[in-house]
Scaffold this motif. Structure first.
Motif, PDB file in Angstrom:
ATOM      1  N   ARG A  26      -6.688  11.789   7.980  1.00 49.64           N
ATOM      2  CA  ARG A  26      -6.006  10.649   8.619  1.00 49.64           C
ATOM      3  C   ARG A  26      -4.828  10.188   7.752  1.00 49.64           C
ATOM      4  O   ARG A  26      -3.715   9.994   8.220  1.00 49.64           O
ATOM      5  CB  ARG A  26      -7.003   9.504   8.820  1.00 49.64           C
ATOM      6  N   THR A  27      -5.089  10.027   6.467  1.00 51.57           N
ATOM      7  CA  THR A  27      -4.044   9.603   5.526  1.00 51.57           C
ATOM      8  C   THR A  27      -2.953  10.672   5.456  1.00 51.57           C
ATOM      9  O   THR A  27      -1.762  10.376   5.434  1.00 51.57           O
ATOM     10  CB  THR A  27      -4.660   9.424   4.114  1.00 51.57           C
ATOM     11  N   PHE A  28      -3.411  11.922   5.415  1.00 52.66           N
ATOM     12  CA  PHE A  28      -2.460  13.018   5.263  1.00 52.66           C
ATOM     13  C   PHE A  28      -1.474  13.046   6.430  1.00 52.66           C
ATOM     14  O   PHE A  28      -0.258  13.151   6.233  1.00 52.66           O
ATOM     15  CB  PHE A  28      -3.206  14.357   5.162  1.00 52.66           C
ATOM     16  N   LYS A  29      -2.027  12.931   7.643  1.00 52.19           N
ATOM     17  CA  LYS A  29      -1.154  13.005   8.836  1.00 52.19           C
ATOM     18  C   LYS A  29      -0.118  11.890   8.821  1.00 52.19           C
ATOM     19  O   LYS A  29       1.063  12.123   9.063  1.00 52.19           O
ATOM     20  CB  LYS A  29      -2.007  12.898  10.115  1.00 52.19           C
ATOM     21  N   GLU A  30      -0.577  10.702   8.540  1.00 52.59           N
ATOM     22  CA  GLU A  30       0.325   9.549   8.537  1.00 52.59           C
ATOM     23  C   GLU A  30       1.438   9.751   7.489  1.00 52.59           C
ATOM     24  O   GLU A  30       2.618   9.594   7.760  1.00 52.59           O
ATOM     25  CB  GLU A  30      -0.507   8.278   8.248  1.00 52.59           C
ATOM     26  N   GLY A  31       1.031  10.127   6.288  1.00 50.62           N
ATOM     27  CA  GLY A  31       1.994  10.313   5.207  1.00 50.62           C
ATOM     28  C   GLY A  31       2.956  11.452   5.494  1.00 50.62           C
ATOM     29  O   GLY A  31       4.169  11.344   5.284  1.00 50.62           O
ATOM     30  N   PRO A  56       0.819  -1.225   0.000  1.00 49.66           N
ATOM     31  CA  PRO A  56       0.000   0.000   0.000  1.00 49.66           C
ATOM     32  C   PRO A  56       0.852   1.273   0.000  1.00 49.66           C
ATOM     33  O   PRO A  56       1.892   1.321   0.662  1.00 49.66           O
ATOM     34  CB  PRO A  56      -0.818  -0.108   1.282  1.00 49.66           C
ATOM     35  N   VAL A  57       0.411   2.254  -0.757  1.00 52.88           N
ATOM     36  CA  VAL A  57       1.112   3.538  -0.820  1.00 52.88           C
ATOM     37  C   VAL A  57       0.148   4.620  -0.346  1.00 52.88           C
ATOM     38  O   VAL A  57      -1.024   4.621  -0.725  1.00 52.88           O
ATOM     39  CB  VAL A  57       1.558   3.823  -2.283  1.00 52.88           C
ATOM     40  N   LEU A  58       0.638   5.530   0.503  1.00 44.04           N
ATOM     41  CA  LEU A  58      -0.211   6.652   0.936  1.00 44.04           C
ATOM     42  C   LEU A  58      -0.125   7.738  -0.136  1.00 44.04           C
ATOM     43  O   LEU A  58       0.951   8.270  -0.402  1.00 44.04           O
ATOM     44  CB  LEU A  58       0.261   7.198   2.283  1.00 44.04           C
ATOM     45  N   ASN A  59      -1.255   8.007  -0.739  1.00 46.03           N
ATOM     46  CA  ASN A  59      -1.279   8.937  -1.865  1.00 46.03           C
ATOM     47  C   ASN A  59      -1.544  10.359  -1.365  1.00 46.03           C
ATOM     48  O   ASN A  59      -2.676  10.716  -1.071  1.00 46.03           O
ATOM     49  CB  ASN A  59      -2.375   8.481  -2.839  1.00 46.03           C
ATOM     50  N   LEU A  60      -0.496  11.158  -1.303  1.00 45.19           N
ATOM     51  CA  LEU A  60      -0.673  12.545  -0.842  1.00 45.19           C
ATOM     52  C   LEU A  60      -0.828  13.513  -2.002  1.00 45.19           C
ATOM     53  O   LEU A  60      -0.665  14.728  -1.834  1.00 45.19           O
ATOM     54  CB  LEU A  60       0.503  12.983   0.050  1.00 45.19           C
ATOM     55  N   ILE A  61      -1.119  12.977  -3.187  1.00 51.24           N
ATOM     56  CA  ILE A  61      -1.368  13.896  -4.311  1.00 51.24           C
ATOM     57  C   ILE A  61      -2.793  13.703  -4.846  1.00 51.24           C
ATOM     58  O   ILE A  61      -3.135  14.223  -5.898  1.00 51.24           O
ATOM     59  CB  ILE A  61      -0.353  13.702  -5.467  1.00 51.24           C
ATOM     60  N   GLU A  62      -3.606  12.963  -4.100  1.00 49.55           N
ATOM     61  CA  GLU A  62      -4.963  12.710  -4.595  1.00 49.55           C
ATOM     62  C   GLU A  62      -5.747  14.027  -4.674  1.00 49.55           C
ATOM     63  O   GLU A  62      -5.951  14.697  -3.680  1.00 49.55           O
ATOM     64  CB  GLU A  62      -5.670  11.732  -3.640  1.00 49.55           C
ATOM     65  N   PHE A  95      10.857   8.980  -0.795  1.00 52.03           N
ATOM     66  CA  PHE A  95       9.563   8.982  -0.088  1.00 52.03           C
ATOM     67  C   PHE A  95       8.711   7.801  -0.560  1.00 52.03           C
ATOM     68  O   PHE A  95       8.043   7.145   0.215  1.00 52.03           O
ATOM     69  CB  PHE A  95       8.787  10.281  -0.346  1.00 52.03           C
ATOM     70  N   LEU A  96       8.772   7.562  -1.844  1.00 47.68           N
ATOM     71  CA  LEU A  96       7.937   6.488  -2.395  1.00 47.68           C
ATOM     72  C   LEU A  96       8.451   5.117  -1.954  1.00 47.68           C
ATOM     73  O   LEU A  96       7.689   4.288  -1.450  1.00 47.68           O
ATOM     74  CB  LEU A  96       7.914   6.579  -3.930  1.00 47.68           C
ATOM     75  N   GLU A  97       9.744   4.896  -2.143  1.00 41.38           N
ATOM     76  CA  GLU A  97      10.248   3.541  -1.926  1.00 41.38           C
ATOM     77  C   GLU A  97      10.514   3.223  -0.453  1.00 41.38           C
ATOM     78  O   GLU A  97      10.252   2.104  -0.010  1.00 41.38           O
ATOM     79  CB  GLU A  97      11.503   3.325  -2.769  1.00 41.38           C
ATOM     80  N   ALA A  98      10.982   4.213   0.287  1.00 40.48           N
ATOM     81  CA  ALA A  98      11.294   3.921   1.686  1.00 40.48           C
ATOM     82  C   ALA A  98      10.089   4.166   2.595  1.00 40.48           C
ATOM     83  O   ALA A  98       9.904   3.463   3.582  1.00 40.48           O
ATOM     84  CB  ALA A  98      12.479   4.773   2.136  1.00 40.48           C
ATOM     85  N   ASP A  99       9.287   5.175   2.275  1.00 41.07           N
ATOM     86  CA  ASP A  99       8.174   5.532   3.176  1.00 41.07           C
ATOM     87  C   ASP A  99       6.811   5.133   2.629  1.00 41.07           C
ATOM     88  O   ASP A  99       5.815   5.253   3.330  1.00 41.07           O
ATOM     89  CB  ASP A  99       8.171   7.055   3.428  1.00 41.07           C
ATOM     90  N   ARG A 100       6.781   4.739   1.366  1.00 44.35           N
ATOM     91  CA  ARG A 100       5.512   4.407   0.700  1.00 44.35           C
ATOM     92  C   ARG A 100       4.557   5.604   0.713  1.00 44.35           C
ATOM     93  O   ARG A 100       3.384   5.500   1.057  1.00 44.35           O
ATOM     94  CB  ARG A 100       4.810   3.238   1.388  1.00 44.35           C
TER      95      ARG A 100
END
Ligand SMILES: Cc1ncc(COP(=O)(O)O)c(C=O)c1O
Length: 392
Positions: free
Chosen positions: A374-379, A28-34, A343-348
């Motif tokens: 919720r997603t934003f904070k985590e990412g 799973p990847v946290l999408n912060l550009i949605e 950010f993508l590969e190490a932090d997803r």
């Protein structure tokens, strides 16, 4: 066999390739550009949105180049509620803002003529210009604890071949609004050069605080021929309903010729669907509810960034007055590409690189504030940890 204007480089970029690889592994990847509002966990008044589509009027087809009278009158009321007066005869419906741009470019540009657009800004302008045989030039937005139009650069960039200048109010992704002083100067330059203004206001309902110097809308700008663009993809968070509009203003004789020609172009395609036109008056009544929910996401995420970034932090959030995005300036210890891939590969976590919007300098990243908090904070916590670790 194909036209030159579609000779694009079709190979996916490094970010897309690596994202695909991660997704193939099921990670799973946290999408912060949605930025698709229908995918950000917003609660929509569903019943009322759908009820407006169930009208018996949708069974008949009344083709019109301008769009239906009832939809255009609803748009007049929308501007009235914001303190602006618009004549419904000067409003033209389209299927989207992107279509509005294309129609205006078809109206104004001969092959090889120029359009001037801001930089950094929305990356679609180049495509839209190219598809309409135009050439795009850019004017600079400068940052000095706040964004402004570099008017010297603007003046230098408007040439004899410039048919239109684009203003994005507020701009994507910088969140900067046009100011009174800038409008005066731009009107002056455009009048001298016989150039039209296209003002994209799709994000204009979303701002974080008031400012008297800010131009809320250009719909009453009469000094030069002006096309103001709006639509429900952002103002109501309903991009799937495909409805935008163009408001024409300017000297009366110009407006007359413009509206006659515009109507013929739009009449050639008749691309606006009847159900959305008929539903628009009821949908626009939902504006306060929907916008309140969108603004809650925007402010929540923006406040979270402010809380996590203390003064003197090596990572800075650039000042934004409105819009749906946050721009972060990162230490130059890595290139933008290195930051976003890490950010993508190490932090997803998926973020936009600044070069996507043509920032003047490295290293910037762009985040969508529309993402569920919720997603934003985590990412955000994940990437901030990495940024701070890199500096220590
Ligand atoms: C500044 C700006 N204008 C226009 C659009 C496109 O709007 P529409 O969905 O109405 O085509 C976008 C989409 O992100 C945008 O950022």
């Amino acid at each position: 066999m194909f036209s030159k204007r579609t000779e694009w480089k079709l190979t996916p970029n490094e970010l897309s390739l690596r994202l695909e690889a991660i997704e193939r592994q099921g990670k799973p990847v946290l999408n912060l550009i949605e930025s698709n509002p229908t995918r950000c966990g917003l609660r929509y008044p569903k019943r009322r949105i759908l009820k407006a589509l169930a009208s018996a009027r949708n069974i008949s087809y009344e083709p019109s180049g301008t769009g239906s009278v009832s939809a255009r009158e609803a748009i007049v009321r929308y501007y009235q509620s914001r303190g602006f007066s618009v004549d419904p005869k000067r409003i033209f419906l389209t299927a989207s803002t992107s279509e509005s741009y294309s129609v205006i470019f078809r109206l104004l540009l001969n092959h090889g003529e120029h359009i001037l657009a801001p930089r950094p800004s929305y990356p679609l302008f180049e495509f839209l210009a190219q598809l309409n045989d135009g050439i795009i030039d850019f004017y600079r937005l400068g940052y000095d604890n706040g964004w402004h139009i570099d008017l010297d650069d603007f003046k230098k960039s408007v040439g004899a071949q410039t048919r239109a200048v684009v203003i994005v109010n507020p701009n994507n992704p910088t969140g900067s609004f046009l100011k009174q002083k800038e409008r005066l100067e731009i009107n002056h330059i455009c009048r001298q050069q016989d150039t039209a203004i296209i003002c994209d206001e799709v994000f204009s309902d979303f701002y974080f605080s008031g400012d008297e110097n800010r131009i809320g809308s250009m719909v009453e700008n009469n000094a030069v021929l002006t096309f103001t663009l709006g639509g429900i993809s952002k103002s109501l968070g309903l991009p799937q309903m495909k409805l935008g509009w163009i408001v024409v203003s300017g000297p009366d004789d110009m407006v007359k010729t413009t509206t006659e020609r515009l109507e013929i172009i739009l009449d050639t395609y008749l691309s606006v669907n009847t159900p959305a036109q008929n539903a628009l008056p009821a949908w626009l009544l939902l504006r306060p509810v929907i916008q309140r929910r969108i603004l809650r996401h925007l402010k929540n995420n923006k406040d979270f960034i402010a809380k996590r970034l203390t003064k003197g932090n090596i990572c800075q959030c650039l000042h934004a007055e409105g819009g749906w995005y946050a721009v972060l300036r990162l230490p130059k210890t890595r290139s933008e590409e290195q930051w976003i891939l890490e950010f993508l590969e190490a932090d997803r976590v998926l973020v936009h690189p600044g070069y996507f919007f043509d920032f003047e300098q490295e290293a910037h990243i762009v985040l969508s504030l529309l993402v569920h908090p919720r997603t934003f904070k985590e990412g955000f916590n994940r990437i901030l940890k990495r940024i701070l670790a890199a500096a220590s």
